[in-house]
Scaffold this motif. Sequence first.
Motif, PDB file in Angstrom:
ATOM      1  N   GLU A  79       0.666  -1.277  -0.031  1.00  0.00           N
ATOM      2  CA  GLU A  79       0.074   0.041  -0.054  1.00  0.00           C
ATOM      3  C   GLU A  79       0.906   1.246  -0.022  1.00  0.00           C
ATOM      4  O   GLU A  79       2.127   1.001   0.445  1.00  0.00           O
ATOM      5  CB  GLU A  79      -0.951   0.126   1.192  1.00  0.00           C
ATOM      6  CG  GLU A  79      -1.885  -1.047   1.200  1.00  0.00           C
ATOM      7  CD  GLU A  79      -2.634  -1.169   2.567  1.00  0.00           C
ATOM      8  OE1 GLU A  79      -2.568  -0.077   3.360  1.00  0.00           O
ATOM      9  OE2 GLU A  79      -3.669  -1.791   2.680  1.00  0.00           O
ATOM     10  N   THR A  80       0.308   2.332  -0.603  1.00  0.00           N
ATOM     11  CA  THR A  80       1.022   3.528  -0.603  1.00  0.00           C
ATOM     12  C   THR A  80       0.866   4.188   0.702  1.00  0.00           C
ATOM     13  O   THR A  80      -0.095   4.183   1.352  1.00  0.00           O
ATOM     14  CB  THR A  80       0.812   4.285  -1.701  1.00  0.00           C
ATOM     15  OG1 THR A  80      -0.714   4.732  -1.749  1.00  0.00           O
ATOM     16  CG2 THR A  80       1.095   3.674  -3.099  1.00  0.00           C
ATOM     17  N   ASP A  81       1.855   5.375   1.019  1.00  0.00           N
ATOM     18  CA  ASP A  81       1.700   6.097   2.284  1.00  0.00           C
ATOM     19  C   ASP A  81       0.553   7.256   2.112  1.00  0.00           C
ATOM     20  O   ASP A  81       0.020   7.447   2.817  1.00  0.00           O
ATOM     21  CB  ASP A  81       2.950   7.002   2.643  1.00  0.00           C
ATOM     22  CG  ASP A  81       4.012   5.813   3.026  1.00  0.00           C
ATOM     23  OD1 ASP A  81       3.622   4.740   3.374  1.00  0.00           O
ATOM     24  OD2 ASP A  81       5.182   5.917   2.752  1.00  0.00           O
ATOM     25  N   HIS A  94       1.037  -1.488 -10.694  1.00  0.00           N
ATOM     26  CA  HIS A  94       0.453  -0.319 -10.141  1.00  0.00           C
ATOM     27  C   HIS A  94      -0.994  -0.665 -10.271  1.00  0.00           C
ATOM     28  O   HIS A  94      -1.382  -0.867 -11.174  1.00  0.00           O
ATOM     29  CB  HIS A  94       1.029   1.025 -10.544  1.00  0.00           C
ATOM     30  CG  HIS A  94       2.399   0.979 -10.678  1.00  0.00           C
ATOM     31  ND1 HIS A  94       3.373   1.384  -9.825  1.00  0.00           N
ATOM     32  CD2 HIS A  94       3.209   0.887 -11.667  1.00  0.00           C
ATOM     33  CE1 HIS A  94       4.374   1.639  -9.951  1.00  0.00           C
ATOM     34  NE2 HIS A  94       4.382   1.375 -11.279  1.00  0.00           N
ATOM     35  N   GLY A  98      -1.556   1.296  -4.613  1.00  0.00           N
ATOM     36  CA  GLY A  98      -0.432   0.434  -4.246  1.00  0.00           C
ATOM     37  C   GLY A  98       0.282  -0.192  -5.552  1.00  0.00           C
ATOM     38  O   GLY A  98      -0.064   0.031  -6.690  1.00  0.00           O
ATOM     39  N   TYR A  99       1.330  -0.914  -5.124  1.00  0.00           N
ATOM     40  CA  TYR A  99       2.350  -1.425  -6.182  1.00  0.00           C
ATOM     41  C   TYR A  99       2.748  -2.931  -5.597  1.00  0.00           C
ATOM     42  O   TYR A  99       2.591  -3.271  -4.601  1.00  0.00           O
ATOM     43  CB  TYR A  99       3.327  -0.581  -6.366  1.00  0.00           C
ATOM     44  CG  TYR A  99       4.523  -0.400  -5.204  1.00  0.00           C
ATOM     45  CD1 TYR A  99       5.552  -1.296  -5.184  1.00  0.00           C
ATOM     46  CD2 TYR A  99       4.150   0.542  -4.245  1.00  0.00           C
ATOM     47  CE1 TYR A  99       6.349  -1.172  -4.158  1.00  0.00           C
ATOM     48  CE2 TYR A  99       4.753   0.679  -3.281  1.00  0.00           C
ATOM     49  CZ  TYR A  99       5.970  -0.204  -3.037  1.00  0.00           C
ATOM     50  OH  TYR A  99       6.845  -0.081  -1.983  1.00  0.00           O
ATOM     51  N   TYR A 105      -3.777   6.619  -6.050  1.00  0.00           N
ATOM     52  CA  TYR A 105      -2.703   5.715  -6.121  1.00  0.00           C
ATOM     53  C   TYR A 105      -2.711   4.810  -5.203  1.00  0.00           C
ATOM     54  O   TYR A 105      -2.617   5.211  -3.854  1.00  0.00           O
ATOM     55  CB  TYR A 105      -1.248   6.393  -6.235  1.00  0.00           C
ATOM     56  CG  TYR A 105      -0.145   5.129  -6.554  1.00  0.00           C
ATOM     57  CD1 TYR A 105      -0.346   4.303  -7.530  1.00  0.00           C
ATOM     58  CD2 TYR A 105       0.993   5.295  -5.916  1.00  0.00           C
ATOM     59  CE1 TYR A 105       0.610   3.494  -7.753  1.00  0.00           C
ATOM     60  CE2 TYR A 105       1.878   4.540  -6.029  1.00  0.00           C
ATOM     61  CZ  TYR A 105       1.863   3.379  -7.196  1.00  0.00           C
ATOM     62  OH  TYR A 105       2.821   2.525  -7.256  1.00  0.00           O
TER      63      TYR A 105
END
Length: 127
Positions: A40-42, A82, A73-74, A71
């Motif tokens: 997960e992204t911040d 992505h 996650g990756y 956005y």
Amino acid sequence: MKKIILCISMVIMILSCGIVFACESPSSTVDEPLMGGWNETDSPEVPQHILEIFNKATNGMVGVGYKPVAYLGYQVVAGENHCILCQAKVVYPNSRPYYALVYVYEDLKGNATISNIVKLDIAELNR
């Protein structure tokens, strides 16, 4: 009774060993991306380099327009996957917008392609 106590003791010992190994594992650090797993992204903000990858992957698409909203996650693979939440709209007069998860794959050479698009049906998500 002795067998039950012995079994419980063995389970506790096995579990405690597993916990110690998990804590000592160098791959369990929070700062490193999980190889093969989704990270997960911040922040949901779409970074500029992700927008560039997204634009490269969607260049030439017709029929539906996708606008990145977040956005999510990756995933590190042989390249990167992505996941981007997009507002989508069919290019047709009076069409209603909807949301979709757009999965973009970027290979090690920097080429980007759409690997999947999942239309989100809000009514289905509430069941």
